[in-house]
Design an enzyme around this catalytic site. Structure first.
Site, PDB file in Angstrom:
ATOM      1  N   ASN A 184      -9.682 -83.138   1.753  1.00  0.00           N
ATOM      2  CA  ASN A 184      -8.615 -83.978   1.227  1.00  0.00           C
ATOM      3  C   ASN A 184      -9.205 -84.874   0.149  1.00  0.00           C
ATOM      4  OD1 ASN A 184      -5.937 -84.569   1.252  1.00  0.00           O
ATOM      5  ND2 ASN A 184      -6.006 -85.875   3.079  1.00  0.00           N
ATOM      6  N   TYR A 224     -14.518 -89.174   5.386  1.00  0.00           N
ATOM      7  CA  TYR A 224     -13.680 -88.826   6.546  1.00  0.00           C
ATOM      8  C   TYR A 224     -13.805 -87.330   6.854  1.00  0.00           C
ATOM      9  CZ  TYR A 224      -9.316 -88.759   9.319  1.00  0.00           C
ATOM     10  OH  TYR A 224      -8.372 -88.621  10.304  1.00  0.00           O
TER      11      TYR A 224
HETATM   12  P1  NAI Z   1      -4.732 -95.816  14.162  1.00  0.00           P
HETATM   13  O1  NAI Z   1      -5.499 -96.515  13.096  1.00  0.00           O
HETATM   14  O2  NAI Z   1      -3.285 -96.112  14.296  1.00  0.00           O
HETATM   15  O3  NAI Z   1      -5.440 -96.079  15.580  1.00  0.00           O
HETATM   16  C1  NAI Z   1      -6.829 -95.965  15.766  1.00  0.00           C
HETATM   17  C2  NAI Z   1      -7.246 -96.898  16.895  1.00  0.00           C
HETATM   18  O4  NAI Z   1      -8.679 -96.776  17.024  1.00  0.00           O
HETATM   19  C3  NAI Z   1      -6.930 -98.354  16.607  1.00  0.00           C
HETATM   20  O5  NAI Z   1      -6.280 -98.943  17.720  1.00  0.00           O
HETATM   21  C4  NAI Z   1      -8.302 -98.955  16.362  1.00  0.00           C
HETATM   22  O6  NAI Z   1      -8.390-100.333  16.748  1.00  0.00           O
HETATM   23  C5  NAI Z   1      -9.197 -98.078  17.217  1.00  0.00           C
HETATM   24  N1  NAI Z   1     -10.587 -98.157  16.790  1.00  0.00           N
HETATM   25  C6  NAI Z   1     -11.052 -98.119  15.518  1.00  0.00           C
HETATM   26  N2  NAI Z   1     -12.391 -98.329  15.529  1.00  0.00           N
HETATM   27  C7  NAI Z   1     -12.768 -98.492  16.817  1.00  0.00           C
HETATM   28  C8  NAI Z   1     -14.013 -98.753  17.445  1.00  0.00           C
HETATM   29  N3  NAI Z   1     -15.141 -98.900  16.741  1.00  0.00           N
HETATM   30  N4  NAI Z   1     -14.051 -98.879  18.800  1.00  0.00           N
HETATM   31  C9  NAI Z   1     -12.911 -98.742  19.531  1.00  0.00           C
HETATM   32  N5  NAI Z   1     -11.692 -98.504  18.974  1.00  0.00           N
HETATM   33  C10 NAI Z   1     -11.624 -98.382  17.629  1.00  0.00           C
HETATM   34  O7  NAI Z   1      -4.993 -94.246  13.920  1.00  0.00           O
HETATM   35  P2  NAI Z   1      -4.126 -92.966  14.376  1.00  0.00           P
HETATM   36  O8  NAI Z   1      -3.312 -92.520  13.223  1.00  0.00           O
HETATM   37  O9  NAI Z   1      -3.480 -93.199  15.682  1.00  0.00           O
HETATM   38  O10 NAI Z   1      -5.316 -91.890  14.539  1.00  0.00           O
HETATM   39  C11 NAI Z   1      -5.952 -91.611  15.781  1.00  0.00           C
HETATM   40  C12 NAI Z   1      -6.947 -90.485  15.547  1.00  0.00           C
HETATM   41  O11 NAI Z   1      -6.280 -89.361  14.989  1.00  0.00           O
HETATM   42  C13 NAI Z   1      -8.066 -90.844  14.587  1.00  0.00           C
HETATM   43  O12 NAI Z   1      -9.275 -90.248  15.017  1.00  0.00           O
HETATM   44  C14 NAI Z   1      -7.586 -90.233  13.275  1.00  0.00           C
HETATM   45  O13 NAI Z   1      -8.662 -89.960  12.413  1.00  0.00           O
HETATM   46  C15 NAI Z   1      -6.931 -88.965  13.786  1.00  0.00           C
HETATM   47  N6  NAI Z   1      -5.947 -88.367  12.889  1.00  0.00           N
HETATM   48  C16 NAI Z   1      -4.770 -88.995  12.543  1.00  0.00           C
HETATM   49  C17 NAI Z   1      -3.853 -88.351  11.726  1.00  0.00           C
HETATM   50  C18 NAI Z   1      -2.524 -88.970  11.344  1.00  0.00           C
HETATM   51  O14 NAI Z   1      -1.725 -88.321  10.663  1.00  0.00           O
HETATM   52  N7  NAI Z   1      -2.239 -90.202  11.762  1.00  0.00           N
HETATM   53  C19 NAI Z   1      -4.113 -87.008  11.179  1.00  0.00           C
HETATM   54  C20 NAI Z   1      -5.366 -86.450  11.599  1.00  0.00           C
HETATM   55  C21 NAI Z   1      -6.232 -87.105  12.430  1.00  0.00           C
END
Ligand code: NAI
Length: 461
Positions: free
Chosen positions: A361, A367
Site C-alpha cells: 500500500n 506497516y
Molecule cells: P485501532 O487503532 O482502532 O485499535 C488498535 C488498538 O491497539 C487501540 O486500542 C490501541 O490503544 C491498541 N494499541 C496500540 N499500541 C499498543 C501497545 N503498544 N500495547 C497495547 N495496545 C496497543 O485499530 P483497528 O482498526 O481496530 O485495527 C486492529 C488491528 O487490525 C491492527 O493490527 C491493524 O493493523 C489491523 N488492521 C486493520 C484494518 C482496518 O481496516 N481497520 C485493516 C487491516 C488490518
C-alpha cells in the site's frame, strides 16, 4: 462508519435505480446471529468419490437438507464441490461443468465451497530425494489439476453475485474430507461467520482438531487474551470470543484504560493495562490469566498501529514504532508463551496481519513490512507450537469499516470499499468471526495459515 450507499441500494427504489444505471449493487450480507441455521436452503454435495459420499453422510447428521443431485429450479443454500481425487486437469471438466448448471439456482448469500488436495504435496512429493535420475513421486499432472482449483475458485468468486461467496478447503496428505478441521472449515465457510471471506483457501494439514460439543459455544471453558481490545477490531474480537463461550482478558495501553474497562465489563472478563512492547509483556499476560482465571488457552495479537509516510520521507521514529508494536512485540510475547508450562493445552495463537502486507500500500512501507513480518512469523512458529499440540494462524483484513478507515477522504474511501467482489467494506465483527474460528478446537488441524478477510480485494493480491 456506516455504509449508507449499501443500505440505499439493498432494496426498493434505490435498488431499481442502481440496476438501471449499472452502479455497484452490494448485497446486505448474511452474518451469523446465534440460533440462525448454518445455511439457508438445501446443500448440494457434488463429486463421485468415496470422500464425497462420506461427507454427504456427515452433513446429513448435521441435519442439513443434503442433495446428491440437483433438482431443477430448486433454490440452493450451498454447493459443495468435492474434488479430492483429481489426477489430471481433464478430470475437472465433469464435476465442474455439472456444478455450473446449478449456479443460477443459488439463493442470495449462498456458498460454494470446494474440497480438494493441496498442490504443494503433489509437487513436493519425495522432493528431498529427487534428482534427474530419480524424479521421486512428484506428479506434475496432479499438481496442475490441484492448482487449477485455486484459479477456478478465485475466478468463480468474482462471478458470483448477491452476497454469495466461493472458498476452498485444501487437504494436505494425512487429512480427509471428514477430518475434524475439514468439517470445521466447512462449517465456517458455510455459515454467516464467513460473510466477508471470499475467494480464499484454508489448508487442513492434519487429522487433529475436535468439533465442539455445542456449536454455539465453541470456546466454552477457554481463557483468551486479546491485545488492543479497547476499541475497533480488538473490541469486536473480545465480544465475539465471549459470545462463543470464552473468558476474555482484554489488554490495551494504560492511556486507553477507560475504554478498556468498559469492554472488559461488557464481556464479563478482566482488563490488563499493558503496553505490549514492554520487555516483560509475555510474562505479565501469562501471570494475569493464570492468577485471575486459572489458565491460558488462546492469545490474539490484534494491537497494531500505523505511522504512514512515503519511504522517501520516512523517519526512524515512524519506522521503529510500527515494527516494535506490530511484529517485534508479538515475537517476544510468543517466546514467553512457548516457554511457559501454562500454555500447553492445545494452545492457540491468532495474529492480525493486513492485506497491506500482501499487496502493499502506498505510504505504508513500514506497516507493510511489519504485517508481512506477521505472516512470516506465523509460518515459522507453526512447527514450534505444534510440538505442544497447538496452532498459530494469521487473519489479514482488507477494508474494514472502523474509525481508522472512516478518516480516509470520501472519494478514496468509496473506491477502496467498493473494489472487492462483495462491493462493500467488511465489519470488525467479520474479522472477529474468522479469528474465533481459528482459535477453536475445530481448527486444530490448521496451522501456519493466513486467511484474508477482504471480500476478495480486486486490486493487488
Ligand atoms: P485501532 O487503532 O482502532 O485499535 C488498535 C488498538 O491497539 C487501540 O486500542 C490501541 O490503544 C491498541 N494499541 C496500540 N499500541 C499498543 C501497545 N503498544 N500495547 C497495547 N495496545 C496497543 O485499530 P483497528 O482498526 O481496530 O485495527 C486492529 C488491528 O487490525 C491492527 O493490527 C491493524 O493493523 C489491523 N488492521 C486493520 C484494518 C482496518 O481496516 N481497520 C485493516 C487491516 C488490518
Amino acid at each position: 462508519m456506516t455504509d449508507k450507499y449499501t443500505q440505499l441500494v439493498s432494496h426498493g427504489l434505490g435498488r431499481d435505480i442502481a440496476k438501471k444505471l449499472g452502479l455497484p449493487q452490494p448485497m446486505a450480507l448474511r452474518r451469523h446471529t446465534p440460533g440462525q441455521p448454518l445455511v439457508t436452503g438445501p446443500v448440494l454435495v457434488q463429486g463421485a468419490g468415496s470422500g464425497a459420499d462420506a461427507l454427504a453422510s456427515t452433513l446429513l447428521s448435521w441435519n442439513l437438507d443434503v442433495r446428491r443431485h440437483a433438482v431443477p429450479k430448486e433454490k440452493l443454500g450451498a454447493i459443495i464441490l468435492v474434488l479430492d481425487e483429481l489426477s489430471r486437469p481433464e478430470d475437472l471438466e465433469k464435476p465442474v461443468l455439472t456444478a455450473a448448471t446449478s449456479l443460477r439456482d443459488l439463493a442470495a448469500n449462498a456458498r460454494v465451497v470446494t474440497i480438494s488436495r493441496s498442490a504443494a504435496d503433489a509437487a513436493n512429493a519425495d522432493a528431498a530425494n529427487a534428482d534427474a535420475a530419480n524424479p521421486g513421486a512428484a506428479d506434475p499432472a496432479a499438481a496442475a489439476a490441484r492448482q487449477g482449483v485455486d484459479g477456478l475458485v478465485r475466478s468463480l468468486a468474482k462471478e458470483l453475485r448477491a452476497g454469495a461467496t466461493a472458498n476452498g478447503i485444501l487437504l494436505a496428505d494425512g487429512a480427509g474430507t471428514t477430518s475434524p478441521s475439514t468439517l470445521g472449515a466447512l462449517w465456517f465457510f458455510l455459515s454467516g461467520r464467513s460473510a466477508f471471506v471470499d475467494g480464499q483457501f484454508l489448508t487442513v494439514r492434519s487429522a487433529e482438531g475436535q468439533l465442539p460439543a455445542d456449536a454455539e459455544k465453541p470456546l466454552a471453558g477457554k481463557v483468551a487474551v486479546v491485545t488492543g481490545a479497547a476499541r475497533g477490531i480488538g473490541a469486536a474480537i473480545a465480544r465475539t470470543l465471549h459470545r462463543d463461550g470464552a473468558t476474555v482478558v482484554a489488554v490495551d495501553i494504560p492511556a486507553a484504560g477507560d475504554h478498556l474497562a468498559a469492554v472488559a465489563n461488557e464481556v464479563h472478563g478482566t482488563a490488563l493495562q499493558l503496553d505490549i512492547t514492554r520487555e516483560d509483556a509475555g510474562q505479565r499476560i501469562i501471570d494475569h490469566a493464570v492468577e485471575r482465571h486459572g489458565r491460558l488457552d488462546i492469545v490474539i495479537h490484534n494491537a497494531g498501529i500505523t505511522r504512514d509516510k512515503l519511504l522517501a520521507n520516512m523517519d526512524q521514529g515512524r519506522w521503529n514504532s510500527v515494527i516494535a508494536v506490530n511484529i517485534a512485540a508479538q515475537l517476544r510475547i510468543n517466546e514467553a508463551l512457548l516457554a511457559s508450562e501454562h500454555f500447553r493445552n492445545s494452545p492457540r495463537i491468532v495474529s492480525v496481519a493486513s492485506t497491506s502486507g500482501i499487496a502493499g500500500n502506498r505510504g505504508q512501507t513500514n506497516y507493510g513490512a511489519s504485517k508481512g513480518g506477521v505472516m512470516g512469523m506465523v509460518r515459522a512458529t507453526a512447527p514450534l507450537i505444534g510440538t505442544h499440540g497447538g496452532s498459530i494462524n494469521a487473519v489479514a483484513p482488507g477494508f474494514i469499516e472502523t474509525e481508522m478507515t472512516a478518516k480516509i477522504p470520501f472519494a478514496t474511501r468509496e473506491i477502496a470499499r467498493r473494489l472487492n467482489s462483495l462491493q462493500q467494506g467488511g465489519r470488525p465483527g467479520d474479522v472477529a468471526e474468522a479469528i474465533a474460528f481459528l482459535a477453536s478446537d475445530a481448527a486444530g488441524g490448521i496451522s501456519g495459515e493466513v486467511l484474508r478477510v477482504c471480500g476478495q480485494n480486486l486490486v493487488g493480491a
